[in-house]
Design an enzyme around this catalytic site. Structure first.
Site, PDB file in Angstrom:
ATOM      1  N   SER A 134      22.187  55.457  74.433  1.00 50.78           N
ATOM      2  CA  SER A 134      20.978  54.892  74.083  1.00 50.78           C
ATOM      3  C   SER A 134      19.777  56.172  73.795  1.00 50.78           C
ATOM      4  CB  SER A 134      20.324  54.366  75.571  1.00 50.78           C
ATOM      5  OG  SER A 134      19.087  53.940  75.483  1.00 50.78           O
ATOM      6  N   TYR A 148      19.498  54.789  84.630  1.00 52.87           N
ATOM      7  CA  TYR A 148      19.894  54.299  83.368  1.00 52.87           C
ATOM      8  C   TYR A 148      19.812  55.500  82.196  1.00 52.87           C
ATOM      9  CZ  TYR A 148      20.717  51.426  79.231  1.00 52.87           C
ATOM     10  OH  TYR A 148      21.108  50.841  77.979  1.00 52.87           O
TER      11      TYR A 148
END
Length: 197
Positions: A134, A148
């Site tokens: 990401s 995350y």
């Protein structure tokens, strides 16, 4: 890589029930690849696995390898979870979400990468890994998603490290770091953030 050209490519895709994983699955099957997809339930070309279980990734690899006649050419690590862990919650709850997030978003992918590299080295064959990370690996994430961002940064570091050791054996890994993609998981987070403004 000659064997990859003369016969169908065998692929394991995690997190293929929706979003990026489902798109990858559709593109691969359209090009004639044999794919085992990791989903929530077993099926003809599906393999269920709860990646929050530390033993699940190794088991998933073995079952996928069996379904693909003992050969996997490409591993796509796409499975992930995004659960808020605000620093204001009780410490035990915060650590629980961190542990689950790191297990699903990083450790399970690492376990599968390990299995893939061991498989390709034992078979003396080329292999490819695609890790779906990401943009937050580089820019950070929201205050509730430290885990995350940390997991995705770890995934990028792992992806860069693998070919340093094994590129000479034609074992390569690539990280894809998309911005926000309109998946169910991302939309849930955006909706939640908007609601709490």
């Amino acid at each position: 890589m000659e064997e990859l050209i003369t016969q169908p490519i065998h692929v394991l895709v995690t997190g293929s029930s929706r979003g990026i994983g489902a798109a990858a699955l559709e593109a691969l099957t359209a090009r004639g690849a044999r794919v085992v997809c990791h989903e929530r339930s077993d099926g003809p070309d599906q393999q269920a696995a709860d990646l929050s279980d530390p033993r699940a990734a190794d088991s998933l690899w073995e079952r996928a390898l069996e379904r693909l006649d003992g050969r996997i050419d490409v591993l796509i690590n796409n499975a992930g979870m995004l659960e808020p862990a605000p620093i204001t919650v009780e410490a035990g709850s915060w650590r629980t979400v961190w542990a689950r997030g790191l297990q699903i978003n990083l450790q399970a992918s690492a376990d599968l990468c390990r299995q893939a590299v061991l498989h390709w080295r034992a078979e003396m064959r080329a292999g490819r890994i695609v890790n779906v990370a990401s943009h937050v690996a580089y820019r950070g994430d929201s205050p509730d998603q430290w885990h995350y961002a940390a997991a995705k940064a770890g995934m990028v570091g792992m992806t860069k490290t693998i070919p340093r050791a094994y590129a000479a054996e034609q074992i390569l890994s690539f990280a894809v770091c998309p911005w926000i993609v309109a998946t169910d998981m991302a939309l849930e987070v955006v909706t939640s953030a908007t609601r709490h403004r």
